[in-house]
Design a protein around this motif. Structure first.
Motif, PDB file in Angstrom:
ATOM      1  N   LYS A 131      17.677   1.648 -49.180  1.00  9.93           N
ATOM      2  CA  LYS A 131      17.597   0.828 -50.292  1.00  9.93           C
ATOM      3  C   LYS A 131      16.853   1.483 -51.848  1.00  9.93           C
ATOM      4  O   LYS A 131      16.955   0.736 -52.755  1.00  9.93           O
ATOM      5  N   LEU A 132      15.982   2.576 -51.469  1.00  9.71           N
ATOM      6  CA  LEU A 132      15.137   2.970 -52.527  1.00  9.71           C
ATOM      7  C   LEU A 132      15.909   4.180 -53.348  1.00  9.71           C
ATOM      8  O   LEU A 132      16.521   5.049 -52.792  1.00  9.71           O
ATOM      9  N   ASN A 133      15.509   4.276 -54.378  1.00 11.51           N
ATOM     10  CA  ASN A 133      15.872   5.110 -55.453  1.00 11.51           C
ATOM     11  C   ASN A 133      14.744   6.014 -55.598  1.00 11.51           C
ATOM     12  O   ASN A 133      13.756   5.550 -56.513  1.00 11.51           O
ATOM     13  N   PHE A 134      14.348   7.004 -54.886  1.00  9.73           N
ATOM     14  CA  PHE A 134      13.052   7.789 -54.934  1.00  9.73           C
ATOM     15  C   PHE A 134      12.680   8.236 -56.252  1.00  9.73           C
ATOM     16  O   PHE A 134      11.555   8.335 -56.636  1.00  9.73           O
ATOM     17  N   SER A 135      13.773   8.516 -57.228  1.00  9.04           N
ATOM     18  CA  SER A 135      13.576   9.186 -58.423  1.00  9.04           C
ATOM     19  C   SER A 135      12.934   8.064 -59.363  1.00  9.04           C
ATOM     20  O   SER A 135      12.183   8.266 -60.376  1.00  9.04           O
ATOM     21  N   GLU A 136      13.128   6.717 -59.011  1.00  6.05           N
ATOM     22  CA  GLU A 136      12.404   5.755 -59.724  1.00  6.05           C
ATOM     23  C   GLU A 136      10.900   5.406 -59.196  1.00  6.05           C
ATOM     24  O   GLU A 136      10.186   4.301 -59.763  1.00  6.05           O
ATOM     25  N   ILE A 137      10.398   5.834 -58.183  1.00  3.26           N
ATOM     26  CA  ILE A 137       8.968   5.802 -57.532  1.00  3.26           C
ATOM     27  C   ILE A 137       8.014   6.665 -58.752  1.00  3.26           C
ATOM     28  O   ILE A 137       8.184   7.659 -58.802  1.00  3.26           O
ATOM     29  N   LYS A 138       7.323   5.888 -59.410  1.00  6.31           N
ATOM     30  CA  LYS A 138       6.487   6.518 -60.325  1.00  6.31           C
ATOM     31  C   LYS A 138       4.829   6.861 -60.035  1.00  6.31           C
ATOM     32  O   LYS A 138       4.344   7.556 -60.915  1.00  6.31           O
ATOM     33  N   PHE A 139       4.497   5.960 -59.282  1.00  4.00           N
ATOM     34  CA  PHE A 139       3.055   6.050 -59.067  1.00  4.00           C
ATOM     35  C   PHE A 139       2.620   7.436 -58.245  1.00  4.00           C
ATOM     36  O   PHE A 139       3.391   7.676 -57.248  1.00  4.00           O
ATOM     37  N   ASN A 140       1.563   7.960 -58.256  1.00  2.00           N
ATOM     38  CA  ASN A 140       0.838   9.030 -57.537  1.00  2.00           C
ATOM     39  C   ASN A 140      -0.154   8.653 -56.517  1.00  2.00           C
ATOM     40  O   ASN A 140      -0.109   9.045 -55.315  1.00  2.00           O
ATOM     41  N   GLY A 141      -1.038   7.764 -56.982  1.00  2.00           N
ATOM     42  CA  GLY A 141      -2.251   7.520 -56.198  1.00  2.00           C
ATOM     43  C   GLY A 141      -1.740   6.532 -55.159  1.00  2.00           C
ATOM     44  O   GLY A 141      -0.754   6.465 -54.741  1.00  2.00           O
ATOM     45  N   TYR A 142      -2.833   5.748 -54.885  1.00  2.00           N
ATOM     46  CA  TYR A 142      -2.761   4.736 -53.805  1.00  2.00           C
ATOM     47  C   TYR A 142      -1.677   3.746 -54.256  1.00  2.00           C
ATOM     48  O   TYR A 142      -1.097   3.163 -53.263  1.00  2.00           O
ATOM     49  N   ALA A 143      -1.578   3.456 -55.579  1.00  2.00           N
ATOM     50  CA  ALA A 143      -0.464   2.636 -55.919  1.00  2.00           C
ATOM     51  C   ALA A 143       0.933   2.870 -55.590  1.00  2.00           C
ATOM     52  O   ALA A 143       1.785   1.957 -55.674  1.00  2.00           O
ATOM     53  N   PHE A 144       1.150   4.207 -55.120  1.00  2.00           N
ATOM     54  CA  PHE A 144       2.694   4.389 -54.455  1.00  2.00           C
ATOM     55  C   PHE A 144       2.798   3.739 -53.238  1.00  2.00           C
ATOM     56  O   PHE A 144       3.905   2.921 -53.209  1.00  2.00           O
ATOM     57  N   GLN A 145       1.651   3.310 -52.543  1.00  2.00           N
ATOM     58  CA  GLN A 145       1.881   2.514 -51.264  1.00  2.00           C
ATOM     59  C   GLN A 145       2.328   1.067 -51.666  1.00  2.00           C
ATOM     60  O   GLN A 145       3.286   0.381 -51.175  1.00  2.00           O
ATOM     61  N   ILE A 146       1.681   0.546 -52.989  1.00  2.00           N
ATOM     62  CA  ILE A 146       2.011  -0.895 -53.228  1.00  2.00           C
ATOM     63  C   ILE A 146       3.615  -0.665 -53.795  1.00  2.00           C
ATOM     64  O   ILE A 146       4.299  -1.626 -53.584  1.00  2.00           O
ATOM     65  N   GLU A 147       3.722   0.178 -54.673  1.00  2.00           N
ATOM     66  CA  GLU A 147       4.812   0.374 -55.175  1.00  2.00           C
ATOM     67  C   GLU A 147       6.173   0.350 -54.033  1.00  2.00           C
ATOM     68  O   GLU A 147       7.478  -0.178 -54.403  1.00  2.00           O
ATOM     69  N   MET A 148       6.121   1.096 -53.199  1.00  2.00           N
ATOM     70  CA  MET A 148       7.225   1.329 -52.188  1.00  2.00           C
ATOM     71  C   MET A 148       7.307  -0.011 -51.717  1.00  2.00           C
ATOM     72  O   MET A 148       8.398  -0.560 -51.392  1.00  2.00           O
ATOM     73  N   LYS A 149       6.316  -0.692 -51.190  1.00  2.00           N
ATOM     74  CA  LYS A 149       6.506  -1.980 -50.460  1.00  2.00           C
ATOM     75  C   LYS A 149       7.235  -3.281 -51.504  1.00  2.00           C
ATOM     76  O   LYS A 149       7.959  -4.050 -51.200  1.00  2.00           O
ATOM     77  N   PHE A 150       6.615  -2.992 -52.924  1.00  2.00           N
ATOM     78  CA  PHE A 150       7.121  -4.062 -53.990  1.00  2.00           C
ATOM     79  C   PHE A 150       8.636  -3.833 -53.983  1.00  2.00           C
ATOM     80  O   PHE A 150       9.264  -4.602 -54.187  1.00  2.00           O
ATOM     81  N   LYS A 151       9.109  -2.471 -54.258  1.00  2.00           N
ATOM     82  CA  LYS A 151      10.611  -2.391 -54.431  1.00  2.00           C
ATOM     83  C   LYS A 151      11.462  -2.986 -52.991  1.00  2.00           C
ATOM     84  O   LYS A 151      12.245  -3.395 -52.931  1.00  2.00           O
ATOM     85  N   LEU A 152      10.753  -2.742 -51.927  1.00  2.00           N
ATOM     86  CA  LEU A 152      11.435  -3.157 -50.798  1.00  2.00           C
ATOM     87  C   LEU A 152      11.332  -5.036 -50.705  1.00  2.00           C
ATOM     88  O   LEU A 152      12.495  -5.348 -50.243  1.00  2.00           O
ATOM     89  N   PHE A 153      10.454  -5.213 -51.130  1.00  2.00           N
ATOM     90  CA  PHE A 153      10.047  -6.684 -51.040  1.00  2.00           C
ATOM     91  C   PHE A 153      11.091  -7.463 -51.921  1.00  2.00           C
ATOM     92  O   PHE A 153      11.713  -8.487 -51.669  1.00  2.00           O
TER      93      PHE A 153
END
Length: 149
Positions: free
Chosen positions: A82-104
């Motif tokens: 379901k994820l478009n990995f090229s749209e994942i923008k964060f590098n630090g700990y926010a990466f964990q949040i971004e992954m969960k949010f996009k799936l949410f």
């Protein structure tokens, strides 16, 4: 997904996997905050920062996830597709949040199981002010962008 410094117990991997395979969860999060605060050997200020960050993320994003910053996660193949990995923008700990949010936002079945998180045995934390800034302002930006996509 897990930390490689033994702060996540490898024996918990089976529990995360089982939640995705037998309980049909799309994402299973190993959570420090389901039953109180289950963190061992962290300084009090780090516990407070982590716990408040989780509350902040829940407030801004609307996700009902007790530990959205957790890095101990089992993602099903369905969820990753379901994820478009090229749209994942964060590098630090926010990466964990971004992954969960996009799936949410994709309305996937996200569950949490309690874990005990221990301070790292090896290495040192990469947490710094730029990573905190990315998380604080990035979460707001991510939420605002979600209204338009």
């Amino acid at each position: 997904s897990m930390d490689a410094d033994f702060s996540h117990n490898p024996s918990d991997l089976q529990r995360l996997y089982d939640s995705c395979s037998t309980e049909k969860a799309d994402i299973c999060i190993g959570s420090r905050y389901i039953k109180g605060i289950n963190v061992v050997n962290w300084p009090l200020q780090r516990i407070i920062l982590s716990y408040l960050a989780s509350l902040y993320v829940r407030l801004i994003t609307g996700m009902n996830i007790k530990d959205p910053t957790s890095g101990f996660v089992c993602y099903s193949v369905k969820s990753l597709k379901k994820l478009n990995f090229s749209e994942i923008k964060f590098n630090g700990y926010a990466f964990q949040i971004e992954m969960k949010f996009k799936l949410f936002l994709n309305k996937l079945n996200i569950i949490e199981i309690p874990i005990i998180f221990r301070d790292r045995k090896y290495g040192k934390s990469k947490l710094n002010s730029s990573i905190i800034g990315e998380a604080v302002f990035g979460v707001i930006s991510m939420k605002l962008k979600s209204f338009f996509s």
